[in-house]
Design a protein around this motif. Structure first.
Motif, PDB file in Angstrom:
ATOM      1  N   SER A   3       0.833  -1.189   0.000  1.00  0.00           N
ATOM      2  CA  SER A   3       0.000   0.000   0.000  1.00  0.00           C
ATOM      3  C   SER A   3       0.869   1.242   0.000  1.00  0.00           C
ATOM      4  CB  SER A   3      -0.912  -0.016   1.234  1.00  0.00           C
ATOM      5  OG  SER A   3      -1.758  -1.138   1.192  1.00  0.00           O
ATOM      6  N   THR A   4       0.196   2.378  -0.223  1.00  0.00           N
ATOM      7  CA  THR A   4       0.930   3.634  -0.322  1.00  0.00           C
ATOM      8  C   THR A   4       1.516   4.026   1.025  1.00  0.00           C
ATOM      9  OG1 THR A   4      -0.634   4.350  -2.002  1.00  0.00           O
ATOM     10  CG2 THR A   4       0.765   6.042  -1.033  1.00  0.00           C
ATOM     11  N   SER A   5       2.726   4.468   1.022  1.00  0.00           N
ATOM     12  CA  SER A   5       3.383   4.968   2.226  1.00  0.00           C
ATOM     13  C   SER A   5       4.098   6.252   1.881  1.00  0.00           C
ATOM     14  CB  SER A   5       4.391   3.934   2.751  1.00  0.00           C
ATOM     15  OG  SER A   5       5.390   3.724   1.788  1.00  0.00           O
ATOM     16  N   ARG A   6       4.476   7.019   2.877  1.00  0.00           N
ATOM     17  CA  ARG A   6       5.178   8.262   2.612  1.00  0.00           C
ATOM     18  C   ARG A   6       6.596   8.192   3.163  1.00  0.00           C
ATOM     19  NH1 ARG A   6       5.219  12.235   6.642  1.00  0.00           N
ATOM     20  NH2 ARG A   6       4.221  11.628   8.621  1.00  0.00           N
ATOM     21  N   LEU A   7       7.454   8.961   2.595  1.00  0.00           N
ATOM     22  CA  LEU A   7       8.869   8.976   2.976  1.00  0.00           C
ATOM     23  C   LEU A   7       9.108  10.193   3.857  1.00  0.00           C
ATOM     24  CD1 LEU A   7      11.299   7.187   2.342  1.00  0.00           C
ATOM     25  CD2 LEU A   7      11.975   8.833   0.619  1.00  0.00           C
ATOM     26  N   ASP A   8       9.427   9.965   5.109  1.00  0.00           N
ATOM     27  CA  ASP A   8       9.651  11.048   6.068  1.00  0.00           C
ATOM     28  C   ASP A   8      11.112  11.048   6.486  1.00  0.00           C
ATOM     29  OD1 ASP A   8       9.421  13.054   7.863  1.00  0.00           O
ATOM     30  OD2 ASP A   8       8.333  11.884   9.393  1.00  0.00           O
ATOM     31  N   ASN A   9      11.879  12.053   5.977  1.00  0.00           N
ATOM     32  CA  ASN A   9      13.317  12.128   6.277  1.00  0.00           C
ATOM     33  C   ASN A   9      14.037  10.848   5.887  1.00  0.00           C
ATOM     34  OD1 ASN A   9      13.020  14.734   7.317  1.00  0.00           O
ATOM     35  ND2 ASN A   9      12.538  13.956   9.382  1.00  0.00           N
ATOM     36  N   ASN A  10      13.789  10.404   4.642  1.00  0.00           N
ATOM     37  CA  ASN A  10      14.413   9.195   4.102  1.00  0.00           C
ATOM     38  C   ASN A  10      14.052   7.949   4.915  1.00  0.00           C
ATOM     39  OD1 ASN A  10      15.693  10.675   2.090  1.00  0.00           O
ATOM     40  ND2 ASN A  10      17.445  11.119   3.424  1.00  0.00           N
ATOM     41  N   LYS A  11      12.906   7.964   5.574  1.00  0.00           N
ATOM     42  CA  LYS A  11      12.478   6.840   6.393  1.00  0.00           C
ATOM     43  C   LYS A  11      11.106   6.371   5.912  1.00  0.00           C
ATOM     44  CE  LYS A  11      11.344   5.575  11.135  1.00  0.00           C
ATOM     45  NZ  LYS A  11      11.219   6.058  12.549  1.00  0.00           N
ATOM     46  N   VAL A  12      10.995   5.080   5.612  1.00  0.00           N
ATOM     47  CA  VAL A  12       9.719   4.508   5.177  1.00  0.00           C
ATOM     48  C   VAL A  12       8.828   4.336   6.397  1.00  0.00           C
ATOM     49  CG1 VAL A  12       8.614   2.541   4.082  1.00  0.00           C
ATOM     50  CG2 VAL A  12      10.826   3.336   3.253  1.00  0.00           C
ATOM     51  N   CYS A  13       7.602   4.808   6.317  1.00  0.00           N
ATOM     52  CA  CYS A  13       6.679   4.701   7.448  1.00  0.00           C
ATOM     53  C   CYS A  13       5.245   4.597   6.952  1.00  0.00           C
ATOM     54  CB  CYS A  13       6.835   5.900   8.384  1.00  0.00           C
ATOM     55  SG  CYS A  13       6.557   7.489   7.595  1.00  0.00           S
ATOM     56  N   CYS A  14       4.358   4.234   7.836  1.00  0.00           N
ATOM     57  CA  CYS A  14       2.931   4.117   7.511  1.00  0.00           C
ATOM     58  C   CYS A  14       2.326   5.523   7.433  1.00  0.00           C
ATOM     59  CB  CYS A  14       2.235   3.268   8.569  1.00  0.00           C
ATOM     60  SG  CYS A  14       0.435   3.156   8.347  1.00  0.00           S
ATOM     61  N   TYR A  15       1.448   5.774   6.431  1.00  0.00           N
ATOM     62  CA  TYR A  15       0.887   7.114   6.281  1.00  0.00           C
ATOM     63  C   TYR A  15      -0.083   7.434   7.408  1.00  0.00           C
ATOM     64  CZ  TYR A  15      -3.467   5.019   4.586  1.00  0.00           C
ATOM     65  OH  TYR A  15      -4.624   4.306   4.487  1.00  0.00           O
ATOM     66  N   ALA A  16      -0.698   6.379   7.994  1.00  0.00           N
ATOM     67  CA  ALA A  16      -1.650   6.612   9.079  1.00  0.00           C
ATOM     68  C   ALA A  16      -0.969   6.671  10.443  1.00  0.00           C
ATOM     69  CB  ALA A  16      -2.720   5.517   9.076  1.00  0.00           C
ATOM     70  N   HIS A  17       0.128   5.967  10.605  1.00  0.00           N
ATOM     71  CA  HIS A  17       0.859   5.934  11.883  1.00  0.00           C
ATOM     72  C   HIS A  17       2.346   6.151  11.603  1.00  0.00           C
ATOM     73  CE1 HIS A  17      -2.743   3.336  12.237  1.00  0.00           C
ATOM     74  NE2 HIS A  17      -2.895   3.956  13.413  1.00  0.00           N
ATOM     75  N   PRO A  18       2.731   7.373  11.329  1.00  0.00           N
ATOM     76  CA  PRO A  18       4.133   7.627  10.933  1.00  0.00           C
ATOM     77  C   PRO A  18       5.145   7.380  12.038  1.00  0.00           C
ATOM     78  CG  PRO A  18       2.937   9.693  11.239  1.00  0.00           C
ATOM     79  CD  PRO A  18       1.914   8.605  11.323  1.00  0.00           C
ATOM     80  N   GLU A  19       4.703   7.431  13.302  1.00  0.00           N
ATOM     81  CA  GLU A  19       5.646   7.247  14.405  1.00  0.00           C
ATOM     82  C   GLU A  19       5.808   5.784  14.824  1.00  0.00           C
ATOM     83  OE1 GLU A  19       7.458   9.660  15.427  1.00  0.00           O
ATOM     84  OE2 GLU A  19       6.414  11.143  14.187  1.00  0.00           O
ATOM     85  N   ALA A  20       4.958   4.901  14.310  1.00  0.00           N
ATOM     86  CA  ALA A  20       5.005   3.491  14.722  1.00  0.00           C
ATOM     87  C   ALA A  20       6.200   2.792  14.070  1.00  0.00           C
ATOM     88  CB  ALA A  20       3.710   2.782  14.328  1.00  0.00           C
ATOM     89  N   PRO A  21       7.003   2.041  14.858  1.00  0.00           N
ATOM     90  CA  PRO A  21       8.133   1.289  14.261  1.00  0.00           C
ATOM     91  C   PRO A  21       7.626   0.098  13.465  1.00  0.00           C
ATOM     92  CG  PRO A  21       7.940   0.803  16.606  1.00  0.00           C
ATOM     93  CD  PRO A  21       6.931   1.879  16.320  1.00  0.00           C
ATOM     94  N   LEU A  22       8.087  -0.028  12.247  1.00  0.00           N
ATOM     95  CA  LEU A  22       7.602  -1.091  11.381  1.00  0.00           C
ATOM     96  C   LEU A  22       8.195  -2.439  11.774  1.00  0.00           C
ATOM     97  CD1 LEU A  22       7.844   0.695   7.902  1.00  0.00           C
ATOM     98  CD2 LEU A  22       5.872   0.535   9.437  1.00  0.00           C
ATOM     99  N   ILE A  23       7.425  -3.497  11.541  1.00  0.00           N
ATOM    100  CA  ILE A  23       7.851  -4.866  11.810  1.00  0.00           C
ATOM    101  C   ILE A  23       8.199  -5.526  10.480  1.00  0.00           C
ATOM    102  CG2 ILE A  23       7.176  -7.120  12.726  1.00  0.00           C
ATOM    103  CD1 ILE A  23       5.283  -5.678  14.622  1.00  0.00           C
TER     104      ILE A  23
END
Length: 315
Positions: A3-23
């Motif tokens: 699914s679509t995600s956004r790049l925050d400071n060269n970091k892949v993260c969830c668009y709905a929960h950008p602060e959550a650490p990915l598993i």
């Protein structure tokens, strides 16, 4: 597809929960958000260790595919290729001989070094020496071998001397008798190589003191800390007062342990201490005779006596 995600400071993260650490699901190669379960990335390459067997033998359990580590002490860096046994008809010529065979390209110098390194590792393993001492002993042997200053001496004698020097330079000295016990060389020959090695390498070692052996001897004798501290104080005071002139630090340490143990509840005999320290009973008695008249001045003030000084055994 991810699914679509956004790049925050060269970091892949969830668009709905950008602060959550990915598993990371290593088996599927997916990056999953732990809050909503969204697959943020897929086809992720696993850069971890690959525990596969690449040998021709399917029953093998060795997962390595690159051989042993590089040894900088060898002339060629120990980089070599080992050809495995042939399994198909393309591996043999018309006469049934192997087409590809391993060649012995290692020089005699490297073979001599490898043999010495194995001997050093074997001796160190028998007396429980750490890897740092083995590495220092290997470096010392390499310098002696390249300098060709000890011609005529056997590699085993040079290896034993280098291990003895490495122990002293690393601050965990061993006695000549302890090295002899795990070596094939006599004490006299190791002593000669020790002096020649120090001269050839233009190096030196610190003088041995009673404190270098005290903790190890007391630990092997299963003595409490109170006895160890008392024996350390007795030996140091006896040396400072020049009560035991000409006596080796090992014999002084053994006599101090005997005196401290006899004044405590954990008594040890001459023979028990001599077996651990590698000192004859007579040597311990001679040092103890010199120390006994000054016993009142040798014991520390906080020592807990189980037996008064007046009742200590006389030789």
């Amino acid at each position: 597809m991810a699914s679509t995600s956004r790049l925050d400071n060269n970091k892949v993260c969830c668009y709905a929960h950008p602060e959550a650490p990915l598993i990371e699901d290593y088996r599927a190669g997916d990056m999953i958000c732990p809050e909503c379960g969204l697959v943020v990335g897929d086809r992720v390459i696993d850069v971890g260790t690959e525990w596969r067997t690449f040998s021709n033998d399917k029953s093998g359990v060795d997962p390595n595919r690159v051989g042993g580590p590089e040894n900088p002490l060898l002339s060629g860096g120990d980089l070599s290729t080992i050809i495995g046994p042939g399994t198909g008809p393309a591996s043999f010529d018309a006469f049934g001989e192997l087409k590809y065979q391993n060649r012995r390209t290692m020089s005699s110098s490297d073979r001599s070094l490898i043999s010495a390194f194995r001997e050093i590792a074997s001796m160190a393993d028998r007396i429980n020496l750490p890897k740092t001492i083995i590495d220092r002993a290997n470096n010392l042997f390499k310098q002696v071998h390249d300098g060709k200053n000890l011609k005529g001496r056997s590699n085993d004698a040079k290896a034993s001397a280098c291990l003895y020097i490495a122990c002293r330079q690393e601050g965990v000295p061993r006695t000549f008798k302890e090295i002899c016990a795990v070596s094939k060389i006599s004490k006299k020959e190791i002593g000669r190589c020790f002096k020649l090695t120090l001269k050839a390498l233009e190096t030196s070692v610190d003088l041995i003191t009673t404190a270098d052996f005290m903790s190890r001897f007391c630990s092997n004798l299963d003595l409490p800390n109170m006895v160890q501290r008392g024996a350390t104080h007795i030996a140091k005071t006896a040396v400072d007062m020049d009560i035991v002139p000409g006596r080796s630090p090992i014999s002084v340490a053994a006599a101090a342990i005997y005196m401290a143990s006899q004044a405590s509840e954990q008594r040890r005999s001459h023979k028990e201490i001599g077996d651990i320290a590698g000192v004859a009973d007579v040597t311990i008695r001679q040092s103890y005779k010199l120390m006994y008249p000054h016993a009142a001045k040798l014991f520390p003030e906080d020592f807990k006596f189980a037996i008064p000084i007046e009742l200590l055994p006389q030789m």
